[in-house]
Design a protein around this motif. Structure first.
Motif, mmCIF file in Angstrom:
data_model
loop_
_atom_site.group_PDB
_atom_site.id
_atom_site.type_symbol
_atom_site.label_atom_id
_atom_site.label_comp_id
_atom_site.label_asym_id
_atom_site.label_seq_id
_atom_site.Cartn_x
_atom_site.Cartn_y
_atom_site.Cartn_z
ATOM 1 N N UNK A 6 35.134 37.552 42.567
ATOM 2 C CA UNK A 6 35.667 37.139 41.273
ATOM 3 C C UNK A 6 35.781 38.305 40.290
ATOM 4 N N UNK A 7 36.414 38.044 39.182
ATOM 5 C CA UNK A 7 36.617 38.997 38.085
ATOM 6 C C UNK A 7 37.519 40.167 38.468
ATOM 7 N N UNK A 8 38.735 39.889 38.955
ATOM 8 C CA UNK A 8 39.652 40.979 39.292
ATOM 9 C C UNK A 8 40.061 41.762 38.045
ATOM 10 N N UNK A 46 44.272 39.700 44.658
ATOM 11 C CA UNK A 46 43.673 39.123 43.455
ATOM 12 C C UNK A 46 43.308 37.687 43.735
ATOM 13 N N UNK A 47 42.025 37.367 43.808
ATOM 14 C CA UNK A 47 40.897 38.276 43.626
ATOM 15 C C UNK A 47 40.736 39.191 44.835
ATOM 16 N N UNK A 48 39.923 40.248 44.662
ATOM 17 C CA UNK A 48 39.637 41.157 45.766
ATOM 18 C C UNK A 48 38.963 40.421 46.910
ATOM 19 N N UNK A 49 39.128 40.949 48.114
ATOM 20 C CA UNK A 49 38.596 40.280 49.303
ATOM 21 C C UNK A 49 37.738 41.230 50.122
ATOM 22 N N UNK A 50 36.663 40.688 50.696
ATOM 23 C CA UNK A 50 35.861 41.373 51.695
ATOM 24 C C UNK A 50 35.969 40.519 52.954
ATOM 25 N N UNK A 51 36.520 41.094 54.021
ATOM 26 C CA UNK A 51 36.786 40.357 55.252
ATOM 27 C C UNK A 51 36.087 41.037 56.415
#
Length: 187
Positions: free
Chosen positions: A75-77, A109-114
Motif C-alpha cells: 500500500x501507499x504507492x 500501482x500499488x507496488x507488488x512483491x511476487x
C-alpha cells in the motif's frame, strides 16, 4: 489474512514549499508565514489518507499473518523500493528472506512483491507467524518531485483552512476534484 501497516520513518521534507503557499496567500509577515508550516503538514497527511498514497519519500512496515496467494500488494504507492523482507521462525525470531526468492514491481500501482516460484517464499512458523516487509514509498525526497496536481491540492487546502480557521479539516471540494484520478481504491 491479518495485516497491519505502520509508518516508521516520516518524510524529511514538506510536500509543498512554504513560500509557495505564502505567495498564493499573498503573505509577507514572518509570523503569518510560520503559521503555514503545521497547516502544510496537516494538509499533506489529510491528502495522503484520502488518496491512500505517500507523497514524499517515507518508510513503512507491513506485517502479514501469512503470505497471500500470489503477490503482496504494497500500500501507499508509488513504491520506491522494498527494503527488507523477514519471516518469523519457530523460535519467534525474524529471519531475512533472500531477495532472489521474490521479484519487486515498482511500476505497478500499488507496488507488488511476487515470489519467483509458487513455493519460493519461506512460510512463517510459530503461534504468531508473521511476514514483515519494510518498504520506501513516495514520489521522491523533495517537494519538486511531487506531481503539480497534488501540490496544488495541498496549496488549495492550506489556503482554505487558513482563510476559514473554523476547525474544519476536510479537504475542500476543489482539492478533491483536482486529485480524483490519483486516489487508490480498495487497498
Amino acid at each position: 489474512m491479518s495485516a497491519s501497516l505502520k509508518r516508521i520513518v516520516a518524510p524529511a521534507a514538506p510536500a509543498v514549499a512554504t513560500q509557495a503557499v505564502a505567495a498564493h496567500l499573498r503573505l509577507e509577515d514572518a509570523d503569518a508565514i510560520a503559521e503555514l508550516e503545521p497547516l502544510i503538514t496537516q494538509a499533506t497527511e489529510a491528502l495522503e489518507r484520502h488518496l491512500r498514497r505517500a507523497l514524499i519519500e517515507q518508510r513503512f512496515r507491513l506485517r502479514l499473518g501469512q503470505w497471500p496467494l500470489g503477490a503482496v500488494r504494497l500500500p501507499r504507492p508509488p513504491l520506491i523500493a522494498v527494503d527488507t523482507v523477514t519471516v518469523t521462525d519457530a523460535h519467534g525470531t525474524e529471519q531475512p528472506v533472500d531477495p532472489a526468492l521474490y521479484h519487486v514491481d515498482t511500476d505497478a500501482e500499488p507496488g507488488l512483491l511476487t515470489p519467483v516460484r509458487a513455493t519460493a517464499l519461506p512460510a512463517p512458523q510459530g503461534p504468531a507467524g508473521a511476514v514483515t516487509l519494510t518498504f520506501t514509498a513516495g514520489y521522491g525526497a523533495g517537494w519538486n518531485q511531487v506531481p503539480d496536481d497534488l501540490r496544488g491540492a495541498i496549496v488549495m487546502t492550506v489556503a482554505h483552512w487558513y482563510d476559514r480557521r473554523d476547525g474544519d479539516t476536510a479537504l475542500p471540494p476543489g482539492a478533491r476534484a483536482l486529485v480524483a484520478g490519483y486516489r487508490m481504491i480498495g487497498l
